[in-house]
Design a protein around this motif. Structure first.
Motif, short mmCIF file in Angstrom:
data_model
loop_
_atom_site.label_atom_id
_atom_site.label_comp_id
_atom_site.label_asym_id
_atom_site.label_seq_id
_atom_site.Cartn_x
_atom_site.Cartn_y
_atom_site.Cartn_z
N TYR A 173 21.85 34.31 44.40
CA TYR A 173 22.82 34.85 43.44
C TYR A 173 22.74 36.37 43.50
CZ TYR A 173 25.28 35.74 39.03
OH TYR A 173 26.15 36.19 38.08
N LEU A 174 23.81 37.00 44.01
CA LEU A 174 23.81 38.44 44.24
C LEU A 174 25.05 39.07 43.62
CD1 LEU A 174 22.68 38.34 47.96
CD2 LEU A 174 21.28 39.01 46.00
N GLU A 175 24.83 40.18 42.91
CA GLU A 175 25.92 40.91 42.28
C GLU A 175 26.17 42.27 42.95
OE1 GLU A 175 25.62 41.14 38.04
OE2 GLU A 175 24.89 39.09 37.85
N THR A 176 25.50 42.56 44.04
CA THR A 176 25.66 43.85 44.70
C THR A 176 27.11 44.12 45.06
OG1 THR A 176 25.06 45.15 46.64
CG2 THR A 176 25.11 42.77 46.92
N GLN A 177 27.48 45.40 45.01
CA GLN A 177 28.81 45.81 45.45
C GLN A 177 28.82 46.18 46.93
OE1 GLN A 177 31.58 45.51 43.26
NE2 GLN A 177 29.87 44.34 42.44
N GLY A 178 27.67 46.09 47.58
CA GLY A 178 27.57 46.31 49.02
C GLY A 178 27.79 45.01 49.78
N PRO A 179 27.72 45.07 51.10
CA PRO A 179 27.95 43.86 51.91
C PRO A 179 26.79 42.89 51.85
CG PRO A 179 27.34 45.70 53.30
CD PRO A 179 27.49 46.26 51.92
N VAL A 180 27.10 41.62 51.84
CA VAL A 180 26.09 40.55 51.89
C VAL A 180 26.31 39.76 53.19
CG1 VAL A 180 25.27 38.41 50.83
CG2 VAL A 180 25.89 40.37 49.39
N THR A 181 25.25 39.61 53.97
CA THR A 181 25.34 38.91 55.25
C THR A 181 24.28 37.81 55.28
OG1 THR A 181 26.09 40.92 56.38
CG2 THR A 181 25.21 39.14 57.75
N VAL A 182 24.71 36.59 55.57
CA VAL A 182 23.79 35.45 55.71
C VAL A 182 24.07 34.81 57.06
CG1 VAL A 182 23.00 33.25 54.76
CG2 VAL A 182 23.83 35.06 53.21
N THR A 183 23.06 34.77 57.94
CA THR A 183 23.26 34.23 59.28
C THR A 183 22.09 33.33 59.67
OG1 THR A 183 22.28 36.26 60.19
CG2 THR A 183 24.67 36.14 60.12
#
Length: 309
Positions: A173-183
């Motif tokens: 659960y992430l609220e960051t306004q930056g990019p989120v990458t899941v690989t």
């Protein structure tokens, strides 16, 4: 996905010693410490790598400054379990940035229902070759900041809850306004909530598996509740039977429309239902009413391609 299976085998093999030697936390340069928090205090905000010897640790630590790499000397054989700092997580990160490499987080629970392996509060975060097991939450945080979060070759299993607190917890659960990458990661056996919930404007989720076959009271595989752009591609989804909300695999802007979803690309994925599941969920359920870029996806029997809500 073979590296994940190998890591799981290592982490769940025969128990290792409670700690490996009196000074298992070594700062680059060779100085050793008995406790992780002591190593962090000795660094005094400098950029550093802390190498962690194999062992099961009932410890937690708070990063206050610097760019810190927390690295397992043997991936999958460094386990932090059952101990949290500030009633939050095994690692509470609010430095300039952090890398977590090869570490297992297990059995983390706190009173507010959000016990996590990692709580990210400041700074960019990279997680690789990690495992998050049988806790209320895997990775949580990022509120109000423009931090980049990257997760690669990691496993999230037995996470989430909706019964222990007024609000649900999730595997991520992430609220960051930056990019989120899941690989190249794996999500399985959820215990409630969503597998991935991201409130930020940009996501990349690729080459990852979501196996909900043994899930219990779970919701969506991917929830982008405020809308988002980016790419969801090359993933494999299997939806199980024991759901609190079975109506969608990927759900967009269900709570708010703070970010544009125009052009969100969803392609090259495979989605099926577990044996015995007879309901007919939507693969993509969209509340944004914007023009998404949905390409070719392979959908099993009973999975509807798209639904506008």
């Amino acid at each position: 996905m073979r590296p994940l299976l190998a890591l799981a085998t290592l982490a769940l093999a025969a128990p290792v010693a409670a700690q490996s030697g009196p000074q298992p936390f070594t700062v680059q340069g060779g100085q050793g410490f008995a406790r992780l928090d002591e190593a962090l205090m000795a660094i005094r905000g400098q950029d550093a790598t802390i190498l962690i010897a194999p062992g099961t640790y009932h410890q937690c630590a708070i990063q206050q400054a610097g760019h810190i790499t927390f690295k397992a000397a043997v991936p999958g054989r460094v386990i932090f379990e059952q101990t949290t700092c500030e009633g939050k997580a095994a690692l509470v990160l609010r430095g300039d940035g952090a890398v977590v490499d090869g570490i297992v987080f297990r059995g983390l629970r706190v009173g507010d229902g959000n016990g996590a392996g990692i709580r990210i509060e400041r700074g960019d975060l990279t997680v690789r070759n990690a495992m998050f097991l049988d806790s209320q939450e895997g990775i949580l945080g990022g509120a109000g900041a423009d931090m980049a979060i990257m997760i690669d070759h990691s496993t999230f299993s037995g996470l989430g809850q909706c019964d222990e607190s007024p609000s649900c917890a999730h595997a991520i659960y992430l609220e960051t306004q930056g990019p989120v990458t899941v690989t190249h990661s794996r999500f399985e056996r959820g215990r409630g909530g969503h597998y991935v919930k991201v409130r930020g404007p940009r996501v990349t989720i690729a080459d990852t598996s979501f196996d909900d076959t043994a899930g219990h009271k779970t919701n969506y595989m991917i929830d982008l509740p405020n809308g988002a752009t980016g790419t969801i591609r090359g993933n494999t989804f299997v939806q199980g039977r024991d759901k609190e909300n079975w109506t969608g695999f990927i759900v967009i802007a269900a709570e708010a429309h703070d970010h544009s979803a125009a052009g969100l690309r969803i392609e090259g994925n495979t989605a099926t239902l577990a044996p015995g599941e007879t309901r007919s969920p939507a693969f993509v359920a969209d509340y944004s009413h914007e023009r998404l870029a949905i390409g070719a996806n392979t959908l099993g029997k009973g999975v509807r391609a798209f639904e506008t809500r």
